[in-house]
Design a protein around this motif. Structure first.
Motif, PDB file in Angstrom:
ATOM      1  N   LEU A  26       0.756  -1.258   0.021  1.00 31.01           N
ATOM      2  CA  LEU A  26       0.074  -0.024  -0.067  1.00 31.01           C
ATOM      3  C   LEU A  26       0.818   1.384   0.126  1.00 31.01           C
ATOM      4  N   ALA A  27       1.876   1.200   0.635  1.00 36.87           N
ATOM      5  CA  ALA A  27       2.789   2.545   0.794  1.00 36.87           C
ATOM      6  C   ALA A  27       3.355   2.698  -0.399  1.00 36.87           C
ATOM      7  N   ARG A  28       3.687   1.592  -1.299  1.00 33.20           N
ATOM      8  CA  ARG A  28       4.497   1.625  -2.705  1.00 33.20           C
ATOM      9  C   ARG A  28       3.301   2.310  -3.555  1.00 33.20           C
ATOM     10  N   ARG A  29       2.235   1.756  -3.379  1.00 33.42           N
ATOM     11  CA  ARG A  29       1.130   2.056  -4.584  1.00 33.42           C
ATOM     12  C   ARG A  29       0.590   3.533  -4.488  1.00 33.42           C
ATOM     13  N   THR A  30       0.448   3.940  -3.177  1.00 29.54           N
ATOM     14  CA  THR A  30      -0.221   5.418  -2.768  1.00 29.54           C
ATOM     15  C   THR A  30       0.954   6.252  -2.491  1.00 29.54           C
ATOM     16  N   GLY A  31       2.103   5.885  -2.590  1.00 30.75           N
ATOM     17  CA  GLY A  31       2.973   7.043  -2.036  1.00 30.75           C
ATOM     18  C   GLY A  31       3.199   7.352  -0.677  1.00 30.75           C
ATOM     19  N   ALA A  32       2.186   6.656   0.291  1.00 34.67           N
ATOM     20  CA  ALA A  32       2.216   7.250   1.530  1.00 34.67           C
ATOM     21  C   ALA A  32       3.561   6.809   2.333  1.00 34.67           C
ATOM     22  N   SER A  33       3.796   7.218   3.413  1.00 36.16           N
ATOM     23  CA  SER A  33       4.819   6.936   4.278  1.00 36.16           C
ATOM     24  C   SER A  33       4.346   5.399   4.909  1.00 36.16           C
ATOM     25  N   LEU A  34       5.474   4.751   5.408  1.00 37.00           N
ATOM     26  CA  LEU A  34       5.188   3.171   5.951  1.00 37.00           C
ATOM     27  C   LEU A  34       4.716   3.838   7.387  1.00 37.00           C
ATOM     28  N   ARG A  35       5.109   4.514   7.960  1.00 36.35           N
ATOM     29  CA  ARG A  35       4.605   5.066   9.128  1.00 36.35           C
ATOM     30  C   ARG A  35       3.077   5.172   9.033  1.00 36.35           C
ATOM     31  N   LEU A  36       2.884   6.099   7.976  1.00 35.47           N
ATOM     32  CA  LEU A  36       1.201   6.628   7.889  1.00 35.47           C
ATOM     33  C   LEU A  36       0.437   5.254   7.464  1.00 35.47           C
ATOM     34  N   VAL A  37       0.685   4.393   6.808  1.00 26.63           N
ATOM     35  CA  VAL A  37      -0.005   3.220   6.175  1.00 26.63           C
ATOM     36  C   VAL A  37       0.026   2.057   7.532  1.00 26.63           C
ATOM     37  N   ARG A  38       0.951   1.885   8.122  1.00 27.24           N
ATOM     38  CA  ARG A  38       0.914   0.904   9.387  1.00 27.24           C
ATOM     39  C   ARG A  38      -0.174   1.662  10.287  1.00 27.24           C
ATOM     40  N   THR A  39       0.060   2.776  10.699  1.00 27.20           N
ATOM     41  CA  THR A  39      -1.004   3.481  11.608  1.00 27.20           C
ATOM     42  C   THR A  39      -2.280   3.236  11.284  1.00 27.20           C
ATOM     43  N   SER A  40      -2.575   3.649   9.910  1.00 19.86           N
ATOM     44  CA  SER A  40      -3.981   3.540   9.414  1.00 19.86           C
ATOM     45  C   SER A  40      -4.328   2.013   9.303  1.00 19.86           C
ATOM     46  N   LEU A  41      -3.711   0.991   9.046  1.00 15.93           N
ATOM     47  CA  LEU A  41      -4.000  -0.407   9.077  1.00 15.93           C
ATOM     48  C   LEU A  41      -4.484  -0.434  10.504  1.00 15.93           C
ATOM     49  N   GLU A  42      -3.712  -0.327  11.573  1.00 17.36           N
ATOM     50  CA  GLU A  42      -3.805  -0.652  12.833  1.00 17.36           C
ATOM     51  C   GLU A  42      -5.037  -0.223  13.351  1.00 17.36           C
ATOM     52  N   VAL A  43      -5.205   1.039  13.085  1.00 23.61           N
ATOM     53  CA  VAL A  43      -6.374   1.819  13.972  1.00 23.61           C
ATOM     54  C   VAL A  43      -7.562   1.285  13.168  1.00 23.61           C
ATOM     55  N   SER A  44      -7.451   1.063  11.964  1.00 25.18           N
ATOM     56  CA  SER A  44      -8.922   0.315  11.171  1.00 25.18           C
ATOM     57  C   SER A  44      -9.031  -1.119  11.782  1.00 25.18           C
ATOM     58  N   VAL A  45      -8.046  -1.874  11.864  1.00 26.98           N
ATOM     59  CA  VAL A  45      -8.433  -3.114  12.553  1.00 26.98           C
ATOM     60  C   VAL A  45      -8.826  -3.279  13.947  1.00 26.98           C
TER      61      VAL A  45
END
Length: 233
Positions: A161-180
């Motif tokens: 997701l980070a590679r496809r969206t261009g978002a940082s790994l930190r942001l993608v990880r946080t977003s995923l963990e908040v979502s779950v």
């Protein structure tokens, strides 16, 4: 003349396909390290569950799902891993032996650990279980990532997701963990025992701890195309 401690070798993970991962060398050491890491990972999750002060973010959702299906926590972890792997297809992530092993071994070892671990009967022991679970989880993460035999399903979802969206790994990880965590709460996750101080500790500590352990666990392989390490929380 003063002596200086040499800097540790840089952390370089290789972007290899499944066959190249197996041919990259030092396979015996890497296989032992991979499976040891996955077994300890399952133990770490079980420790946090028994501590009942908050579990890892993904396990908030996994535990909630167990209330609706006749499956153990470990079995839900396995099924969820393969569901997550379906998202790898459009993200074009490269699986490996470690990816498939992660899906099975973590779930099986979680159930095995839950079957033998005692339930702590004091707050002090519960805190010890949770803290030990977080530290062991970081060590286990460094071990299986350092074996360079493929990312785990959830790690690959994050990096893809980070590679496809261009978002940082930190942001993608946080977003995923908040979502779950939100999904787990919506499904009936319990505040305190499942979403609590342990969840916050895990979220804050796992990235820095795993990043600190990884240089010592990384199996260095001579190959091109290094990739960014995706565990920095």
């Amino acid at each position: 003349m003063s002596r200086t401690t040499p800097d540790p070798a840089p952390v370089v993970l290789l972007d290899l396909g499944p066959v190249a991962q197996l041919r990259a060398g030092r396979l015996g050491r890497r296989l032992v390290q991979l499976f040891l890491g996955l077994l300890v990972y399952g133990l770490s999750l079980a420790l946090m569950v028994e501590g009942a002060l908050g579990v890892a973010p993904w396990d908030v959702m996994h535990l909630a799902i167990t209330r609706y299906v006749p499956l153990t926590l470990g079995q839900v972890v396995i099924v969820a891993s393969f569901v997550v792997l379906l998202a790898w297809i459009p993200l074009r992530e490269k699986p490996g032996l470690g990816t498939v092993a992660n899906a099975f071994v973590v779930g099986l070892s979680t159930d095995a650990a839950l079957a033998v671990l005692p339930t702590p009967d004091s707050l002090t022991l519960r805190i010890a279980f949770v803290v030990l679970g977080v530290v062991l989880n970081a060590v286990a993460t460094a071990f299986y990532i350092g074996a360079q035999l493929g990312r785990g399903p959830r790690d690959g979802l994050m990096t893809g997701l980070a590679r496809r969206t261009g978002a940082s790994l930190r942001l993608v990880r946080t977003s995923l963990e908040v979502s779950v965590v939100a999904a787990g709460l919506a499904l009936g996750g319990r505040l305190g025992a499942e979403v609590g101080a342990g969840t916050v500790l895990y979220a804050l500590a796992i990235g820095p701890l795993a990043q600190a352990f990884l240089p010592w666990a990384l199996v260095h392989l001579p190959a091109p195309d290094p990739v960014e390490v995706g565990i920095d929380g």
